[in-house]
Design a protein around this motif. Structure first.
Motif, mmCIF file in Angstrom:
data_model
loop_
_atom_site.group_PDB
_atom_site.id
_atom_site.type_symbol
_atom_site.label_atom_id
_atom_site.label_comp_id
_atom_site.label_asym_id
_atom_site.label_seq_id
_atom_site.Cartn_x
_atom_site.Cartn_y
_atom_site.Cartn_z
ATOM 1 N N SER A 32 0.856 -1.182 0.000
ATOM 2 C CA SER A 32 0.000 0.000 0.000
ATOM 3 C C SER A 32 0.891 1.230 0.000
ATOM 4 O O SER A 32 1.904 1.270 0.703
ATOM 5 C CB SER A 32 -0.914 0.008 1.234
ATOM 6 N N ALA A 33 0.520 2.225 -0.794
ATOM 7 C CA ALA A 33 1.284 3.469 -0.836
ATOM 8 C C ALA A 33 0.324 4.615 -1.117
ATOM 9 O O ALA A 33 -0.657 4.463 -1.848
ATOM 10 C CB ALA A 33 2.378 3.413 -1.902
ATOM 11 N N ASN A 34 0.601 5.767 -0.516
ATOM 12 C CA ASN A 34 -0.241 6.932 -0.789
ATOM 13 C C ASN A 34 0.567 8.214 -0.641
ATOM 14 O O ASN A 34 1.502 8.316 0.153
ATOM 15 C CB ASN A 34 -1.458 6.970 0.143
ATOM 16 N N LEU A 35 0.187 9.181 -1.455
ATOM 17 C CA LEU A 35 0.691 10.551 -1.364
ATOM 18 C C LEU A 35 -0.420 11.419 -0.781
ATOM 19 O O LEU A 35 -1.599 11.204 -1.077
ATOM 20 C CB LEU A 35 1.090 11.085 -2.733
ATOM 21 N N TYR A 36 -0.046 12.401 0.036
ATOM 22 C CA TYR A 36 -1.058 13.325 0.543
ATOM 23 C C TYR A 36 -0.524 14.753 0.519
ATOM 24 O O TYR A 36 0.673 14.996 0.634
ATOM 25 C CB TYR A 36 -1.505 12.951 1.956
ATOM 26 N N TYR A 37 -1.453 15.685 0.353
ATOM 27 C CA TYR A 37 -1.137 17.113 0.424
ATOM 28 C C TYR A 37 -2.258 17.780 1.200
ATOM 29 O O TYR A 37 -3.404 17.805 0.749
ATOM 30 C CB TYR A 37 -1.005 17.722 -0.966
ATOM 31 N N MET A 38 -1.937 18.282 2.376
ATOM 32 C CA MET A 38 -2.916 18.895 3.264
ATOM 33 C C MET A 38 -2.604 20.385 3.340
ATOM 34 O O MET A 38 -1.625 20.799 3.971
ATOM 35 C CB MET A 38 -2.872 18.234 4.644
ATOM 36 N N LEU A 39 -3.437 21.189 2.694
ATOM 37 C CA LEU A 39 -3.238 22.633 2.609
ATOM 38 C C LEU A 39 -4.165 23.323 3.608
ATOM 39 O O LEU A 39 -5.390 23.182 3.542
ATOM 40 C CB LEU A 39 -3.522 23.121 1.190
ATOM 41 N N TYR A 40 -3.578 24.058 4.543
ATOM 42 C CA TYR A 40 -4.336 24.688 5.616
ATOM 43 C C TYR A 40 -4.423 26.201 5.427
ATOM 44 O O TYR A 40 -3.508 26.827 4.891
ATOM 45 C CB TYR A 40 -3.664 24.448 6.975
ATOM 46 N N ARG A 41 -5.504 26.747 5.930
ATOM 47 C CA ARG A 41 -5.603 28.191 6.115
ATOM 48 C C ARG A 41 -5.961 28.434 7.581
ATOM 49 O O ARG A 41 -6.902 27.841 8.097
ATOM 50 C CB ARG A 41 -6.654 28.808 5.196
ATOM 51 N N ASP A 42 -5.197 29.293 8.237
ATOM 52 C CA ASP A 42 -5.383 29.589 9.665
ATOM 53 C C ASP A 42 -5.216 28.328 10.520
ATOM 54 O O ASP A 42 -5.915 28.157 11.524
ATOM 55 C CB ASP A 42 -6.753 30.225 9.936
ATOM 56 N N GLN A 43 -4.305 27.435 10.109
ATOM 57 C CA GLN A 43 -4.080 26.235 10.914
ATOM 58 C C GLN A 43 -3.730 26.630 12.349
ATOM 59 O O GLN A 43 -2.937 27.532 12.595
ATOM 60 C CB GLN A 43 -2.954 25.374 10.330
ATOM 61 N N LEU A 44 -4.330 25.922 13.302
ATOM 62 C CA LEU A 44 -4.066 26.149 14.720
ATOM 63 C C LEU A 44 -2.926 25.221 15.148
ATOM 64 O O LEU A 44 -3.149 24.150 15.704
ATOM 65 C CB LEU A 44 -5.331 25.899 15.543
ATOM 66 N N VAL A 45 -1.707 25.658 14.883
ATOM 67 C CA VAL A 45 -0.550 24.832 15.190
ATOM 68 C C VAL A 45 -0.169 24.994 16.657
ATOM 69 O O VAL A 45 -0.460 26.001 17.298
ATOM 70 C CB VAL A 45 0.650 25.186 14.293
#
Length: 706
Positions: A517-530
């Motif tokens: 199993s393999a996957n690519l991900y791209y998680m683009l945030y706006r105003d992320q609460l880091v």
């Protein structure tokens, strides 16, 4: 040497694995899981009995999940008992949606999942479903790193009594007892009950845990109708260990705990307050009605109620009375004493209740799922001064603040999966509305959060599967929003909700003895609460909005069966986790640091497990975990860097039968190379660390009388 061993094991990608291979197809199909298997989302389904039972000797559930893909865990006490933390893809636990049988488990205000309140919940679980990324619409808080759904066991059709008993390092011991009635009333009724006790002194000084939990489940079936009642909960008393230690202390005395320090007039430590503890009791009640109308349609509705109450106790040295609303002590009409040592308690008394309902349908090419959720949380927060010096003028206990919060949530979603030849097209629409208010009844300078917030979110999701023989290629997009937690609103009433666009591209294939199993991900945030690295007064990390940011990565996993005696599991996660144009405030104004790494987000997590069955009934497992560098705050400076670390664990299990009795002997050795490491920290202007246990063990015996 240890790093070389791990690298060598991971060079051969055909060994990589996770617990979501072909064997998972054989796990019990529980409502919602059957559809989830088909959806174009990044997921793994863990069979608890097969994958976790051999390690379930007293440690908390997050620690038992530490070898799953992109997962990292930590422990306040250092040895996995008591307060523990879970991160997935670098996202902290307050932004991971935890459910139990689809019912929200996260605390409504902090949005954290405190497994310490329901210890040994793993012993009552059958499957654990982890969706990485946003996943599909669910019944709890918004998922910004993953969602975890814990599915509990159904009562057995045969009567039994079982017990699990284990002992180990740091005076840790667990005792669990479970009984099942088997089928009653001609197979219509069955019940089971469990009670567990877990105690430990902890690796960190005085970081003891005194935990107990219970679970009772009754199921009534009649034709196409099923009623299930479940109550579970626990009681915990833990010595506080959430302050961390300085770099010098970490290098010279890593088990040091500053909680409860008592000082003399010159500021010297003369002892420790023996009741610097956290005390909490939580009770859950679920009533499920499952109705099967025909072969195509079924309805699941759950009424739930959670009651929680508890406090933590602190010794506070040389405190200003005015800070707590206390009057000064007047002596001989002339001497005014305005300070003293205090013992304070901060209390929570809360209720959470609601309904979760799902309608599932299957019509030729269509799989349909509709859900509605309505929950209300009501919680009181109040503080008491229970004793102290120079308090002759006060009637104790003295209440110095009180506020209450109400949080209402209503949401609904519709999911559809449509099959066209080799394609499956998926759509998921969710509406979620939150009304959250906090009102001050009695204020002090220390505690005075007051706000009224309303949030309405629309969260669409789409995806597609393409079947290639025994393999599946999938692509999905999900949009999600999430509201700030109470502590964030307390620090900054103008803090904004965050938004996420999650793109997932994956492929999994079964080659027989090899599953990849393999996957690519791209998680683009706006105003992320880091996470900022800063802590509030109860050791919880604070968040801040950072404008635009992203997480992107590659996750690879596999399972390989060499023969009847050997098999291997492994997974790798490579990632970049960045704030775009991160800014800080300095004495000279706002300074831009450019693109920086998001706090507590390692760029690499790898796991490898080799299983060997030398003789019948004996299984040996050797697990390895490597985690790359990460940072305590968002400045990406060397001073606040947490070093990469490597861990290795060994598990041996022998199971046999004697008549109608199942016998299991278990041994688990954690951190067998005695590595000194830390995987969490705090920013007090200088870095502080949370030391994790060096080599330690747990050994146990399990018995089941059938």
């Amino acid at each position: 040497m240890k790093g070389f061993i791990f690298l060598g094991l991971c060079i051969s990608p055909f060994y990589f694995a996770q617990q979501v291979g072909q064997d998972s197809i054989k796990t019990q199909e529980i409502s919602g899981v059957k559809l989830l298997r088909k959806l174009p989302v990044t997921k793994e389904i863990i069979n608890v009995k097969r994958d976790l039972d051999n390690r379930n000797l007293g440690q908390d559930l997050p620690i038992l999940l530490k070898n799953q893909t992109s997962v990292e865990t930590t422990s306040d006490a250092g040895n996995g008992v008591g307060y523990t933390g879970l991160k997935i893809r670098g996202v902290d636990g307050t932004r991971i949606n935890i459910m139990l049988n689809g019912v929200p488990f996260n605390d409504s205000e902090s949005q954290g999942a405190f497994f310490v309140n329901t210890p040994d919940i793993t012993s009552s679980a059958s499957n654990i479903v982890i969706q990485r990324g946003v996943g599909t619409s669910s019944n709890g808080v918004a998922s910004f790193g993953a969602s975890v759904n814990i599915l509990t066991q159904e009562p057995s059709e045969k009567s039994y009594f079982s017990t699990q008993n284990s002992v180990g390092s740091f005076n840790t011991h667990k005792h669990s007892f479970e009984v099942g009635t088997g089928s009653l009333l001609n197979g219509k009724l069955s019940m089971m009950a469990r009670y567990s006790i877990i105690k430990s002194d902890g690796y960190i000084d005085r970081a003891f845990s005194d935990l107990s939990s219970y679970n009772f489940t009754a199921v009534y079936k009649n034709g196409n109708t099923k009623l299930k009642f479940m109550t579970f909960g626990g009681k915990e008393k833990t010595y506080q260990a959430w302050n961390g230690i300085s770099k010098e202390q970490y290098e010279t005395n890593p088990t040091y705990n500053s909680s409860g320090e008592i000082y003399d007039a010159n500021g010297n430590i003369v002892g420790y307050y023996n009741n610097e503890t956290d005390n909490y009791k939580q009770q859950h009640y679920h009533l499920l009605w499952e109705q099967r109308f025909n072969d195509q349609w079924n309805l699941n509705t759950t009424l739930h109620y959670t009651k929680g109450q508890g406090y933590y106790d602190n010794y506070k040295s040389d405190q200003k009375f005015s800070k707590y609303g206390l009057p000064a002590l007047i002596v001989n009409d002339s001497i005014r004493i305005e300070r003293g040592d205090l013992i304070r308690q901060k209390w929570m008394d809360n209720h959470f209740y609601g309904v979760v309902s799902e309608l599932n349908g299957q019509l030729e090419r269509w799989n349909l799922n509709f859900g509605v959720v309505a929950n209300q949380y009501y919680g009181d927060h109040f503080g008491r001064i229970t004793s102290g010096s120079n308090l002759q003028q006060v009637i104790l206990p003295f209440e110095y603040y009180r506020n209450h919060a109400i949080k209402n949530e209503v949401s609904g979603y519709a999911k559809a999966l449509y099959k066209i030849d080799n394609f499956e097209v998926f759509g998921d629409l969710q509406l979620r509305h939150i009304d959250y208010k906090s009102k001050v009844d009695q204020a002090s300078l220390e505690e005075a959060p007051e706000f009224s917030k309303k949030y309405s979110f629309f969260n669409p999701k789409v995806g597609v599967n393409y079947h290639l023989g025994a393999g599946v290629l999938y692509l999905s997009y999900a949009n999600a929003h999430r509201e700030p937690v109470r502590s964030d609103l307390k620090e900054n009433n103008e803090i904004r909700p965050e938004q996420l666009h999650d793109f997932e591209l994956g492929y999994h294939h079964n080659f027989g003895d090899l599953y990849l199993s393999a996957n690519l991900y791209y998680m683009l945030y706006r105003d992320q609460l880091v996470l900022t690295g800063a802590l509030n007064d109860v050791g919880a990390h604070l968040h801040q909005n950072v404008g635009k940011s992203y997480r992107r990565g590659l996750e690879i996993s596999a399972k390989y069966r060499l023969n009847e005696k050997w098999n291997a599991l492994a997974n790798l996660a490579f990632s970049q986790n960045k704030n775009k144009d991160y800014k800080i405030e300095t004495a000279n104004g706002t300074e831009s640091l450019g693109n920086t790494t998001i706090a507590f987000s390692p760029n690499f997590i790898g796991n490898f497990t080799l299983n060997y069955l030398p003789v019948k009934n004996l299984e040996l497992s050797w697990s390895h975990k490597a985690v790359g560098k990460q940072y305590i705050n968002n400045t990406q400076t060397e001073e606040f860097k947490l070093k990469p670390y490597y861990l290795s664990d060994f598990v041996a299990t022998y199971k046999t039968q004697w008549g109608k009795t199942d016998i299991g002997l278990h041994l688990m050795v954690n951190n067998i190379f005695n590595t000194r490491y830390t995987n969490y920290g705090a920013d007090y202007g200088v870095p502080y660390y949370y030391a994790q246990a060096r080599a330690n063990f747990l050994a146990g015996v399990s018995l089941r009388f059938n």
